[in-house]
Enzyme design. Structure first.
Site, PDB file in Angstrom:
ATOM      1  N   GLU A   1       4.370  -0.163 -12.620  1.00 41.39           N
ATOM      2  CA  GLU A   1       3.767  -1.349 -11.993  1.00 41.39           C
ATOM      3  C   GLU A   1       2.496  -1.754 -12.747  1.00 41.39           C
ATOM      4  O   GLU A   1       2.243  -2.938 -12.989  1.00 41.39           O
ATOM      5  CB  GLU A   1       3.403  -1.055 -10.524  1.00 41.39           C
ATOM      6  CG  GLU A   1       4.566  -1.150  -9.544  1.00 41.39           C
ATOM      7  CD  GLU A   1       4.813  -2.590  -9.089  1.00 41.39           C
ATOM      8  OE1 GLU A   1       4.215  -3.513  -9.661  1.00 41.39           O
ATOM      9  OE2 GLU A   1       5.621  -2.770  -8.159  1.00 41.39           O
TER      10      GLU A   1
ATOM     11  N   CYS B   1      -1.046 -12.680   4.029  1.00 40.56           N
ATOM     12  CA  CYS B   1      -0.783 -12.056   5.333  1.00 40.56           C
ATOM     13  C   CYS B   1      -1.788 -12.403   6.432  1.00 40.56           C
ATOM     14  O   CYS B   1      -1.433 -12.438   7.602  1.00 40.56           O
ATOM     15  CB  CYS B   1      -0.629 -10.545   5.202  1.00 40.56           C
ATOM     16  SG  CYS B   1      -1.994  -9.729   4.374  1.00 40.56           S
TER      17      CYS B   1
ATOM     18  N   LYS C   1      -0.096  -0.527  -5.386  1.00 40.21           N
ATOM     19  CA  LYS C   1      -0.471  -0.601  -3.975  1.00 40.21           C
ATOM     20  C   LYS C   1       0.655  -0.010  -3.143  1.00 40.21           C
ATOM     21  O   LYS C   1       1.781  -0.516  -3.148  1.00 40.21           O
ATOM     22  CB  LYS C   1      -0.734  -2.051  -3.573  1.00 40.21           C
ATOM     23  CG  LYS C   1      -1.112  -2.198  -2.107  1.00 40.21           C
ATOM     24  CD  LYS C   1      -1.452  -3.625  -1.745  1.00 40.21           C
ATOM     25  CE  LYS C   1      -1.819  -3.721  -0.275  1.00 40.21           C
ATOM     26  NZ  LYS C   1      -2.140  -5.094   0.117  1.00 40.21           N
TER      27      LYS C   1
ATOM     28  N   LYS D   1      -4.365   1.909  -5.019  1.00 45.21           N
ATOM     29  CA  LYS D   1      -4.766   1.771  -3.622  1.00 45.21           C
ATOM     30  C   LYS D   1      -3.721   2.396  -2.719  1.00 45.21           C
ATOM     31  O   LYS D   1      -2.538   2.104  -2.908  1.00 45.21           O
ATOM     32  CB  LYS D   1      -4.914   0.277  -3.300  1.00 45.21           C
ATOM     33  CG  LYS D   1      -5.228  -0.047  -1.864  1.00 45.21           C
ATOM     34  CD  LYS D   1      -5.093  -1.520  -1.623  1.00 45.21           C
ATOM     35  CE  LYS D   1      -5.297  -1.764  -0.141  1.00 45.21           C
ATOM     36  NZ  LYS D   1      -4.949  -3.077   0.281  1.00 45.21           N
TER      37      LYS D   1
ATOM     38  N   TYR E   1     -15.963   0.436   1.900  1.00 47.30           N
ATOM     39  CA  TYR E   1     -16.759   0.032   3.067  1.00 47.30           C
ATOM     40  C   TYR E   1     -18.025   0.873   3.184  1.00 47.30           C
ATOM     41  O   TYR E   1     -18.912   0.553   3.971  1.00 47.30           O
ATOM     42  CB  TYR E   1     -15.904   0.162   4.339  1.00 47.30           C
ATOM     43  CG  TYR E   1     -14.622  -0.635   4.245  1.00 47.30           C
ATOM     44  CD1 TYR E   1     -14.628  -2.011   4.481  1.00 47.30           C
ATOM     45  CD2 TYR E   1     -13.421  -0.035   3.866  1.00 47.30           C
ATOM     46  CE1 TYR E   1     -13.466  -2.759   4.361  1.00 47.30           C
ATOM     47  CE2 TYR E   1     -12.257  -0.764   3.739  1.00 47.30           C
ATOM     48  CZ  TYR E   1     -12.279  -2.128   3.984  1.00 47.30           C
ATOM     49  OH  TYR E   1     -11.132  -2.864   3.846  1.00 47.30           O
TER      50      TYR E   1
ATOM     51  N   CYS F   1       3.124 -10.867   3.665  1.00 40.51           N
ATOM     52  CA  CYS F   1       2.345 -11.283   2.500  1.00 40.51           C
ATOM     53  C   CYS F   1       3.027 -12.391   1.698  1.00 40.51           C
ATOM     54  O   CYS F   1       2.496 -12.844   0.688  1.00 40.51           O
ATOM     55  CB  CYS F   1       2.061 -10.076   1.608  1.00 40.51           C
ATOM     56  SG  CYS F   1       1.226  -8.730   2.487  1.00 40.51           S
TER      57      CYS F   1
HETATM   58  C1  PBG Z   1      -3.699  -7.669   2.264  1.00 40.61           C
HETATM   59  C2  PBG Z   1      -4.523  -6.454   2.109  1.00 40.61           C
HETATM   60  C3  PBG Z   1      -4.480  -5.239   2.822  1.00 40.61           C
HETATM   61  C4  PBG Z   1      -5.530  -4.472   2.351  1.00 40.61           C
HETATM   62  C5  PBG Z   1      -6.169  -5.198   1.352  1.00 40.61           C
HETATM   63  N1  PBG Z   1      -5.526  -6.409   1.210  1.00 40.61           N
HETATM   64  C6  PBG Z   1      -3.611  -4.802   3.942  1.00 40.61           C
HETATM   65  C7  PBG Z   1      -2.168  -4.694   3.808  1.00 40.61           C
HETATM   66  O1  PBG Z   1      -1.601  -4.710   2.709  1.00 40.61           O
HETATM   67  O2  PBG Z   1      -1.552  -4.595   4.862  1.00 40.61           O
HETATM   68  C8  PBG Z   1      -5.912  -3.102   2.867  1.00 40.61           C
HETATM   69  C9  PBG Z   1      -7.360  -2.792   2.800  1.00 40.61           C
HETATM   70  C10 PBG Z   1      -7.794  -1.666   3.664  1.00 40.61           C
HETATM   71  O3  PBG Z   1      -7.015  -0.999   4.373  1.00 40.61           O
HETATM   72  O4  PBG Z   1      -9.010  -1.420   3.648  1.00 40.61           O
HETATM   73  N2  PBG Z   1      -2.460  -7.598   1.662  1.00 40.61           N
HETATM   74 ZN    ZN Z   2      -1.010  -9.213   2.359  1.00 36.87          ZN
END
Ligand code: PBG
Ligand code: ZN
Length: 319
Positions: free
Chosen positions: A229, A118, A191, A244, A309, A126
């Site tokens: 998953e 992405c 996710k 996540k 972070y 993605c």
């Molecule tokens: C990429 C990705 C994302 C995050 C980690 N890898 C964003 C998304 O899926 O749009 C999110 C990480 C965050 O919000 O700290 N696919």
């Molecule tokens: Zn992505």
């Protein structure tokens, strides 16, 4: 009468009774690497987080090394984007260059790379796109190329975050065929399609140009599907499985921890970070205590690895 309070009487006994203790090695720090030179851009919605060009990575890596945390999770932001996300698997791509730089100058830092297209696609999705559809099987070879290319550059672990079906098997196969049988995969398995990724998309320039990610990321309502998953990714060869975001999904993390035979990671995402920083900035919460409490909750729920972070602040706060 049994008195629970006997074991809470003072700090000495309380600390002996503590069931969960954070350690710097529990934590992994996300780093954004941007194409160009002499750049250190603040991310507006994530105070304390910056995009670094490769030549200025020292500024953050020195802190990472000093903190003694588990490792870094790398995200690249290329200058050039196209339909196939070609910057993701270019030999001299921004992430590949960052990996080589870290490997050479900071060999003690464990390098995990996010594998997803992405940030590199012009449409911000993605995977490959046909009209308004995000293609699954057509995307897999690109993810494999990206993973292999980053491991060739020196990445220690790959973390696919795209949520295409079958990507773990494809990447495992691709790595094995390239001779990287010892490189582990940390799968972003559960996710969720989450509003908590908002600030990240500003940091990584990866917002989708049309629609949303709901046809590949999970519905936040689905805990049972999350376990399926996770099971599928383990079946396909994932070494570590991830949930996540973190805080709104600790039930999923806990249930996985009780049933799954792989180490678990959790991603304390950008929106979770932004909310804490904003409230702390207003003086409405005690940042140190809130962060310690949140990270402890993630570990208590079953996370072996916490990607956050807050990592560099947190190591100063966990005695
Ligand atoms: C990429 C990705 C994302 C995050 C980690 N890898 C964003 C998304 O899926 O749009 C999110 C990480 C965050 O919000 O700290 N696919
Ligand atoms: Zn992505």
């Amino acid at each position: 009468m049994y008195r629970f309070r006997r074991l809470r009487r003072d700090e000495r006994i309380r600390s002996m009774m503590q069931e969960t203790r954070l350690h710097p090695k529990d934590l992994m720090y996300p780093v954004f690497v941007i194409e160009g030179v002499d750049i250190r851009n603040p991310v507006a919605s994530m105070p304390g987080v910056f995009q670094y060009s490769v030549d200025r990575l020292d500024e953050i890596l020195a802190q990472v090394k000093e903190a003694g945390i588990g490792g870094v999770m790398l995200f690249g932001i290329p200058q050039h984007k196209d339909l196939q996300g070609s910057g993701a698997y270019a030999v001299d791509g921004v992430t590949q260059r960052a990996v080589r730089f870290i490997k050479e100058k900071y060999p003690q830092i464990y390098i995990v790379v996010d594998v997803c297209l992405c940030e590199y696609t012009s449409h911000g999705h993605c995977g490959m796109v046909c009209r308004d559809e995000i293609l699954n099987d057509e995307t897999l070879p690109y993810l494999v190329r990206m993973a292999v290319s980053l491991v060739e550059a020196g990445a220690d672990m790959v973390a696919p975050s795209d949520m295409m079906d079958g990507r773990i098997a494809a990447i495992r196969d691709g790595l094995d065929q390239a001779g990287f049988t010892q490189t582990p995969i940390m799968a972003y398995s559960a996710k969720f399609a989450s509003a908590y990724y908002g600030p990240f998309r500003e940091a990584a320039h990866s917002a989708p140009g049309f629609g949303d990610r709901k046809s590949y990321q999970m519905d936040c309502a689905n805990g049972q599907e999350a376990l399926r998953e996770i099971a599928a990714d383990i079946e396909e060869g994932a070494d570590i499985v991830m949930v996540k975001p973190a805080l709104a999904y600790l039930d999923v993390l806990k249930e996985a921890a009780l049933t799954v035979a792989r180490p678990l990671a959790v991603y304390n995402v950008s929106g979770e970070y932004a909310m804490v920083k904003a409230a702390a900035d207003k003086g409405w919460i005690d940042e140190r205590r809130i962060v310690t409490e949140n990270l402890t909750a993630m570990k208590r729920a079953g996370a072996k690895i916490i990607i956050t972070y807050h990592a560099l602040d947190a190591v100063r706060w966990i005695e």
